[in-house]
Design a protein around this motif. Structure first.
Motif, PDB file in Angstrom:
ATOM      1  N   ASN A 211      48.544  33.682  37.451  1.00 10.61           N
ATOM      2  CA  ASN A 211      48.876  34.670  36.427  1.00 10.61           C
ATOM      3  C   ASN A 211      47.638  35.372  35.886  1.00 10.61           C
ATOM      4  O   ASN A 211      47.677  36.572  35.578  1.00 10.61           O
ATOM      5  N   LEU A 212      46.529  34.645  35.764  1.00 11.95           N
ATOM      6  CA  LEU A 212      45.284  35.285  35.328  1.00 11.95           C
ATOM      7  C   LEU A 212      44.807  36.301  36.347  1.00 11.95           C
ATOM      8  O   LEU A 212      44.370  37.408  35.983  1.00 11.95           O
ATOM      9  N   ALA A 218      45.937  43.959  37.223  1.00  9.91           N
ATOM     10  CA  ALA A 218      46.637  44.987  36.459  1.00  9.91           C
ATOM     11  C   ALA A 218      45.682  45.691  35.489  1.00  9.91           C
ATOM     12  O   ALA A 218      45.779  46.907  35.283  1.00  9.91           O
ATOM     13  N   LEU A 219      44.750  44.961  34.911  1.00 14.23           N
ATOM     14  CA  LEU A 219      43.774  45.577  34.007  1.00 14.23           C
ATOM     15  C   LEU A 219      42.876  46.552  34.757  1.00 14.23           C
ATOM     16  O   LEU A 219      42.560  47.635  34.255  1.00 14.23           O
ATOM     17  N   ALA A 233      52.372  35.268  30.508  1.00  9.88           N
ATOM     18  CA  ALA A 233      52.844  34.188  31.381  1.00  9.88           C
ATOM     19  C   ALA A 233      51.784  33.095  31.484  1.00  9.88           C
ATOM     20  O   ALA A 233      52.102  31.897  31.478  1.00  9.88           O
ATOM     21  N   ALA A 234      50.512  33.503  31.578  1.00  8.73           N
ATOM     22  CA  ALA A 234      49.425  32.518  31.620  1.00  8.73           C
ATOM     23  C   ALA A 234      49.394  31.706  30.333  1.00  8.73           C
ATOM     24  O   ALA A 234      49.171  30.482  30.362  1.00  8.73           O
ATOM     25  N   ALA A 244      42.979  34.072  29.171  1.00  9.09           N
ATOM     26  CA  ALA A 244      44.293  34.706  29.054  1.00  9.09           C
ATOM     27  C   ALA A 244      44.412  35.484  27.753  1.00  9.09           C
ATOM     28  O   ALA A 244      44.981  36.588  27.712  1.00  9.09           O
ATOM     29  N   LEU A 245      43.888  34.929  26.671  1.00  7.14           N
ATOM     30  CA  LEU A 245      43.935  35.622  25.385  1.00  7.14           C
ATOM     31  C   LEU A 245      43.119  36.908  25.408  1.00  7.14           C
ATOM     32  O   LEU A 245      43.543  37.939  24.871  1.00  7.14           O
ATOM     33  N   LEU A 246      41.959  36.871  26.052  1.00  6.21           N
ATOM     34  CA  LEU A 246      41.140  38.085  26.146  1.00  6.21           C
ATOM     35  C   LEU A 246      41.785  39.116  27.052  1.00  6.21           C
ATOM     36  O   LEU A 246      41.692  40.336  26.799  1.00  6.21           O
TER      37      LEU A 246
END
Length: 530
Positions: A211-212, A218-219, A233-234, A244-246
């Motif tokens: 997921n990461l 995508a980024l 999802a991560a 994941a938060l970043l």
């Protein structure tokens, strides 16, 4: 007698009566102090301490009792408690001097100064760091509030509350000035954080990585919606994964949702990062990302980290000087300031912050710690109504029926989770649901309702309150102060919390029981004596 003469005579009589009352009180305090000193000089330190505790209970606003208590505790090699008593004496001095007995002020001032020099050196240095941090953070918080960025200002104020000494009126006033809807939104955001976390197994780690990777792709292609979904999802797999938060913050920022981006980065700021070089690199990246969104929050984060690191430097000095109690106190303080800062974690680990709620507990470490201590937790909450119920509503709101406790239990431990202080009292299984009165220290387990509150905890028969003791917290039906939940004399309006017969704010208490012998360290926490 003319009217004016009558009034004058009455006023004079009142003045003389008050003076006589103050003199009698001063004489009684002196007599009690002398009695305690005699016991201490005779080597009967426990008896001396009991006398001083009773004196403090009767004259809570008089620093002389705390000064003597600090001296006795220091002689008993209980330096942390001695330091606490010294700080309390010092806090009372200014108000006490206004009505102090003639000739007593210099003696008390000298006593406090000598004790402070012996016991409070590291604490005073740390509090100077805290005061500088508070001053700087309040400037930033006011700037944010004035700019209409109330949510961000509230975050800083909430962080300051974690290290405030008692009630901070200035911080409380600023918090109250924030719109109620914003306060509710902020509290909701805080509650979204995980109560527990744990190590991932291989399958979960692989899923997190997939997921990461999807979020990063995508980024790069600026597909903000897809990046947000993959980052979330991560976080379903690992709720406090910093990467994941970043990624989520970047996706929010790309989509023009800056407020959500700030919240994701702040979550990353408080998330565990482990130890070592990688953790420090990750922490630095979080602050850089925060700076892209809010220069004010970046400034605050840097000030917070530097304060925590300054406290850790003080801790190292204390450890080198073999001042173990100071090192422990400083480690606890640093963990409250910046619990996830790698410098703090490297120095003291993260378990202190997890115990105080500044970091989520790991289920594995909590289970292992409980097994090692062989204490069975039967209650952990800030609400006495949960006592002797089957409740599981989160880490700090749970209880079990006392009938499930082993019939062979011998001791009960009451712990406050905000400071990790604890006391222990001898009990039997039958005592758990009863209100004891046979000993000086007795467990009060009936949870009886009176005067607007429930009563649960350990009472101290030497601190018996009467109608003259308005404002004191009463723990038991026999009218005593102590440790736990109770009502405030004369207020009789709602639930109150108390520790060592002093009122404290709303606090999560933990009650645990054991059937084994106490360790040497645990025996130091045992309340015993007449």
């Amino acid at each position: 007698m003319p009217f004016r003469s009558t009034i004058t005579a009455l006023a004079l009589a009142l003045f003389v009566g008050l003076a006589a009352g103050l003199s009698a009180r001063a004489d009684q305090v002196d007599d009690d102090l002398d009695a305690a000193r005699i016991k201490a000089r005779a080597g009967k330190h426990d008896e001396a301490l009991a006398l001083v505790d009773a004196l403090v209970g009767r004259h809570e606003d008089d620093p002389r009792g705390y000064v003597e208590r600090a001296r006795i505790l220091r002689d008993l090699d209980r330096p942390r408690e001695a330091a606490d008593a010294t700080e309390r004496a010092r806090a009372l001095l200014a108000a006490w001097r206004k009505s102090a007995p003639a000739g007593a002020v210099k003696e008390v001032d000298d006593g406090v100064a000598a004790l402070a020099g012996d016991l409070l050196g590291y604490r005073d240095a740390a509090r100077s760091e805290i005061e500088a941090y508070r001053t700087k953070a309040l400037v930033i918080a006011r700037r944010l509030l004035d700019a209409g960025r109330e949510w961000e200002g509230l975050f800083i104020l909430d962080e300051l509350v974690q290290v405030a000494s008692g009630d901070d009126a200035e911080i409380a006033a600023l918090v109250a000035s924030v719109d109620a809807a914003v306060r509710r939104d902020y509290e909701g955001w805080k509650a979204e954080g995980p109560a527990t976390t744990d190590e991932l197994d291989a399958d979960a780690k692989a899923l997190l990585d997939r997921n990461l990777d999807a979020a990063r792709r995508a980024l790069r292609s600026k597909d903000w919606a897809e990046a947000r979904l993959s980052a979330k999802a991560a976080l379903e797999v690992s709720p406090e994964d910093v990467a994941a938060l970043l990624a989520l913050a970047e996706a929010h920022a790309g989509a023009g949702r800056d407020d959500d981006a700030v919240r994701a980065v702040l979550r990353a700021l408080g998330a565990p990062k482990g130890e070592g070089r990688r953790a420090r690199s990750q922490a630095d990246r979080v602050v850089r990302e925060l700076g892209k969104l809010s220069a004010d929050l970046e400034e605050f984060a840097e000030a917070r980290a530097e304060t925590a690191r300054a406290i850790i430097r003080q801790r190292k000095k204390a450890a080198r000087a073999a001042s173990t109690h100071d090192a422990e106190w400083l480690g606890h303080l640093a963990s409250r300031i910046a619990p996830a800062d790698p410098t703090v974690v490297d120095a003291v680990g993260d378990e202190v912050a997890r115990r105080t709620g500044r970091l989520p507990r790991t289920a594995a470490s909590a289970k292992a710690a409980a097994a090692a201590r062989e204490w069975v937790v039967v209650f952990r909450a800030d609400d006495p109504a949960l006592w002797d119920t089957d409740t599981d509503e989160g880490e700090d709101r749970r209880a079990t029926r006392i009938e499930t406790a082993a019939r062979s239990i011998r001791y009960l431990r009451l712990r406050r989770l905000d400071t990790d202080e604890a006391v222990i009292v001898a009990v039997t299984h039958a005592d758990l649901a009863a209100d004891g009165d046979a000993d000086r220290y007795s467990w009060q387990g009936s949870k009886h309702a009176a005067e607007g509150a429930l009563h649960l905890g350990i009472d101290d028969a030497n601190r018996k309150w009467t109608f003259r003791d308005g404002g004191r917290i009463m723990i038991s039906a026999r009218g005593c102060g102590g440790w736990g939940f109770g009502h405030k004399v004369h207020a009789n309006d709602t639930q109150y919390w108390s520790w060592a017969s002093h009122e404290i704010g709303r606090t999560v208490f933990e009650v645990a029981v054991t059937a084994r012998d106490l360790s040497e360290e645990e025996r130091r926490l045992l309340l015993a004596g007449d």
